[in-house]
Design a protein around this motif. Structure first.
Motif, mmCIF file in Angstrom:
data_model
loop_
_atom_site.group_PDB
_atom_site.id
_atom_site.type_symbol
_atom_site.label_atom_id
_atom_site.label_comp_id
_atom_site.label_asym_id
_atom_site.label_seq_id
_atom_site.Cartn_x
_atom_site.Cartn_y
_atom_site.Cartn_z
ATOM 1 N N GLU A 46 4.312 1.855 -13.050
ATOM 2 C CA GLU A 46 4.318 2.480 -11.728
ATOM 3 C C GLU A 46 2.892 2.624 -11.186
ATOM 4 O OE1 GLU A 46 6.989 3.570 -9.524
ATOM 5 O OE2 GLU A 46 7.619 1.942 -10.816
ATOM 6 N N LEU A 47 1.980 2.992 -12.088
ATOM 7 C CA LEU A 47 0.581 3.130 -11.659
ATOM 8 C C LEU A 47 0.019 1.756 -11.269
ATOM 9 C CD1 LEU A 47 -1.979 4.742 -11.249
ATOM 10 C CD2 LEU A 47 -2.428 4.603 -13.704
ATOM 11 N N ALA A 48 0.214 0.770 -12.116
ATOM 12 C CA ALA A 48 -0.326 -0.574 -11.835
ATOM 13 C C ALA A 48 0.326 -1.175 -10.586
ATOM 14 C CB ALA A 48 -0.085 -1.481 -13.043
ATOM 15 N N TYR A 49 1.631 -0.978 -10.459
ATOM 16 C CA TYR A 49 2.363 -1.547 -9.324
ATOM 17 C C TYR A 49 1.889 -0.938 -8.003
ATOM 18 C CZ TYR A 49 6.450 -3.173 -6.651
ATOM 19 O OH TYR A 49 7.275 -3.769 -5.734
ATOM 20 N N ASN B 30 -0.903 -1.123 -2.984
ATOM 21 C CA ASN B 30 -1.816 -0.444 -2.054
ATOM 22 C C ASN B 30 -2.996 -1.336 -1.692
ATOM 23 O OD1 ASN B 30 -0.176 1.753 -2.072
ATOM 24 N ND2 ASN B 30 -1.375 2.925 -3.532
ATOM 25 N N ASP B 31 -3.472 -2.099 -2.668
ATOM 26 C CA ASP B 31 -4.562 -3.032 -2.395
ATOM 27 C C ASP B 31 -4.100 -4.101 -1.397
ATOM 28 O OD1 ASP B 31 -7.153 -4.262 -2.902
ATOM 29 O OD2 ASP B 31 -6.009 -5.810 -3.945
ATOM 30 N N PHE C 8 -2.685 -6.767 4.395
ATOM 31 C CA PHE C 8 -1.643 -6.644 5.431
ATOM 32 C C PHE C 8 -2.128 -5.916 6.683
ATOM 33 C CE2 PHE C 8 2.174 -6.952 2.266
ATOM 34 C CZ PHE C 8 1.869 -8.290 2.062
ATOM 35 N N ILE C 9 -2.541 -4.667 6.518
ATOM 36 C CA ILE C 9 -2.868 -3.848 7.705
ATOM 37 C C ILE C 9 -3.926 -4.519 8.602
ATOM 38 C CG2 ILE C 9 -3.927 -1.652 8.446
ATOM 39 C CD1 ILE C 9 -2.269 -0.268 6.257
ATOM 40 N N LEU D 271 1.303 3.385 3.657
ATOM 41 C CA LEU D 271 0.189 3.369 2.703
ATOM 42 C C LEU D 271 -0.138 4.775 2.211
ATOM 43 C CD1 LEU D 271 -1.914 1.722 1.193
ATOM 44 C CD2 LEU D 271 -3.410 1.866 3.194
ATOM 45 N N LYS D 272 -0.054 5.769 3.129
ATOM 46 C CA LYS D 272 -0.306 7.162 2.710
ATOM 47 C C LYS D 272 0.710 7.577 1.638
ATOM 48 C CE LYS D 272 -2.435 8.972 6.887
ATOM 49 N NZ LYS D 272 -2.226 9.733 8.116
#
Lengths: 177, 115
Positions: A126-129, A134-135, A141-142, A158-159
């Motif tokens: 979950e942390l790695a994903y 987020n990266d 993307f944004i 993203l928040k």
């Protein structure tokens, strides 16, 4: 005035229904392809969460998994509502496919684990994903999303995903004790 | 003095006797608003008095709660745009968090009621 509004809406719909491109890098994806990746990524994390609810007996893991289901479902509902409003359909692409293939492998692997070994693997994944997503969302993307409403939804998403990353860090520490 | 004028003065005297000026003003309970946005409670420190009402409003896409740290009170799930209120009592817990996102924390500070 009404005609101007109709014309503007038509132009927006045309812009969003861009011809699917054979993009090979995340930064080349159009808005509808990006929307598809996000939808797939949300659903993958929901699948991981259901796996955790089925296998883990750790209450903290259950609470985290329920939060992942609740939040990613809420984001997907907002995304689908926006696409409906824009009269657009998300477009399948290389990155969506790649994410799905990778998740299938990971689900097969995690399905073999039990007890503390599962909890640790689930929390670490979950942390790695969330770090990876987020990266991708923040850096690829944004900056490249053209539609303002789609961009705004991704900024809000993203928040949420950064909060999940922080929450996952706490989970990893908790199950590593 | 006319009869009407006499009646007015008498009524005023009776009113003054029945309702003498109060030594201090009664503070009315107030309603405070806490916005939940960007995974934060704003304000995250809130001065309240017993009898006041605190209303939490969720502006995020993600559902949240405002839940007492020891579980003594809880707004329940607040989806985007939803709100819930709690009336402040003297013995209520003051530290609270979001039960779904435990890193979201805030606090009420209950001051002595001046009622």
């Amino acid at each position: 005035m009404k005609q101007k509004l109709l014309l503007a809406a038509s132009m927006l719909a045309l812009a969003l229904q861009a011809t699917p491109s054979a993009a090979q890098s995340p930064a080349e994806l159009n808005d509808l392809q990006i929307a598809h990746v996000a939808y797939v990524a949300d659903n993958i994390d929901i699948r991981y969460a259901h796996l955790a609810l089925a296998i883990s007996s750790n209450p903290a893991i259950h609470e985290f998994a329920r939060t992942m289901i609740r939040d990613h479902t809420a984001v997907n509902e907002q995304a689908l509502a926006l696409l409906k409003k824009l009269n657009a359909q998300p477009q399948d692409n290389f990155l969506s496919k790649q994410l799905t293939v990778n998740s299938e492998k990971l689900i097969d692997e995690m399905s073999q684990l039990r007890g503390a070994a599962f909890d640790k693997r689930y929390a670490e994944n979950e942390l790695a994903y969330h770090k990876a997503v987020n990266d991708l969302v923040g850096n690829a993307f944004i900056p490249n999303i053209e539609n303002a409403e789609v961009k705004s939804l991704f900024e809000a998403g993203l928040k949420i995903f950064k909060a999940h990353e922080h929450h996952a860090e706490m989970m990893v520490k908790s199950v590593s004790k | 003095m006319s009869r009407r004028s006499f009646m007015k003065k008498t009524a005023a005297a009776i009113a003054a006797a029945a309702f003498p000026a109060l030594p201090f003003a009664i503070a009315q309970p107030r309603t405070h608003r806490v916005e939940i946005s960007g995974f934060k409670f704003t304000p995250d420190r809130l001065d309240v008095s017993v009898g006041d009402t605190v209303t939490w409003i969720n502006r995020d896409i993600a559902p949240h709660t405002a839940t007492a740290a020891e579980g003594g009170w809880d707004t329940g799930e607040l989806v985007k745009g939803a709100q819930a209120s709690i009336t402040v009592t003297a013995d209520m817990e003051t530290s609270y968090f979001c039960a779904f996102h435990p890193m979201m924390k805030a606090r009420l500070s209950i001051t002595a009621s001046d009622q």
